[in-house]
Enzyme design. Sequence first.
Site, short mmCIF file in Angstrom:
data_model
loop_
_atom_site.label_atom_id
_atom_site.label_comp_id
_atom_site.label_asym_id
_atom_site.label_seq_id
_atom_site.Cartn_x
_atom_site.Cartn_y
_atom_site.Cartn_z
N ASN A 1 1.00 -1.04 0.20
CA ASN A 1 -0.68 0.26 0.19
C ASN A 1 0.80 1.77 0.57
OD1 ASN A 1 -2.23 2.18 -0.18
ND2 ASN A 1 -3.33 0.27 1.53
N ASP A 2 1.14 1.72 1.42
CA ASP A 2 2.23 2.60 1.40
C ASP A 2 3.14 3.15 0.10
OD1 ASP A 2 0.60 3.38 3.06
OD2 ASP A 2 1.83 2.53 4.71
#
Length: 462
Positions: A389-390
């Site tokens: 995600n990040d």
Amino acid sequence: MNLPPFVLDLVYVVSAVLFIRGLKRLGSPATAREGNALAATAMLLAVIGTLLDRSIVSWEVIAGGLLLGTVIGVFLARWVKMTAMPQMVGAFNGLGGGASALVAAAELLRSGAASTVGAGAGIAAAAGILVGAVTFSGSFIAFGKLQGIVTGRPVTFPLQRTFNFLLFLGTLAAAGVLVVEGADLAILGILTGVSLLLGILLVLPIGGADMPVVVSLLNSYSGLAASAAGFVLGNPLLVLAGALVGAAGLILTRLMCRAMNRSLVNVAFGAFGGGGTAIAAGEEGDRPVRRTTPEEAALLLAYASSVVIVPGYGLAVAQAQHEARKLADLLIERGVKVRYAIHPVAGRMPGHMNVLLAEADVPYDLLVDMDDVNPEFPRTDVVVVVGANDVVNPLARDPSSAIAGMPILDVDKAQNVIVIKRSLSSGFAGIDNPLFYLDNTMMLFSDAREGLAELCKEVKEV
């Protein structure tokens, strides 16, 4: 029995050489296993040599300790999940710091008056107690945050930094009294108590994606505490080993800060990860996303020329590395060029994802670092993001974002992106990801292992 001085010196020299050689061999995945074995052998030699020379314990106790340590080590190696490695490292750091503080305090009490201890040993003892106690309490708060026992979000209160600074001054004052006056139980208790409180309050305000950096920093502290204990005991090997751990921890901390484009001061006092526009797990928000099915995604993959797989923490949690390799093998058999893109802090710690993929016997030459793979994304047909995600969040290019400047994998520049994820929930940093809403992105909502298994099944039938 007491060993002849030259025998103990020889043991220490051999151990030191093995430590340094082992550290060097840890620098490459191909030699890391050998490096680990060399360092473990060095530690075993040092412990046995020291115990025999000082006649502290009997042969039976040494053998019992070795047996107990081996059983605990085998248990941890077999049962602790790869995803739990950061918190286990945190616990080890805490135990190391606590042990160093106890050794320094015991030696100070044994020596007695300041004139007996000497100024140099007194300063080293006070430093060992201070740093060791801070490391102990801070590491177990970090363990609690990573394990979910303590809230992972920053915990702050008004004038917190001022209060922490005053606590730090208090530890310095108590340490100064110890150096001047020598062993005093009351002052020793005050120094230990204030240092423990300082460790808790230093780590509580830290959260989100900064926690692995803090664990690395505490690892460095534990090495420094051990080195200080080595000065107190007059043990050159403990000084060297502690210095190596301290230096390695600082280097790793610096590399992690660079990978996130953040300074250590910003990590330590930034209270990062507490805000953002997070979407709770299971929710999909109001913005439209393009859903896909395993059948549709398999067709896209099977007829692609180049595919890049981006493994993330979700893949590690689901233990989906074996399914990822099966999918890659199927595509390679069809003539597709497949590679794995590795972000420097993919997973929870540097090297975490490399080890995870090695468990599935993924050929190391298929792993490509971020700087090398980023220019390739515009020419890549399909990127499969699995549980990351990040590290793929385009918001990092937005100067107003909480992760502004953090180096990311530019997967949004690929022609097609398939994201395998349970929901649109935010990542470890606690902020939304615009990648999920782009026109070239397709969301395959699924557990990482189940989603990859479905893709494998469908690719076989294409």
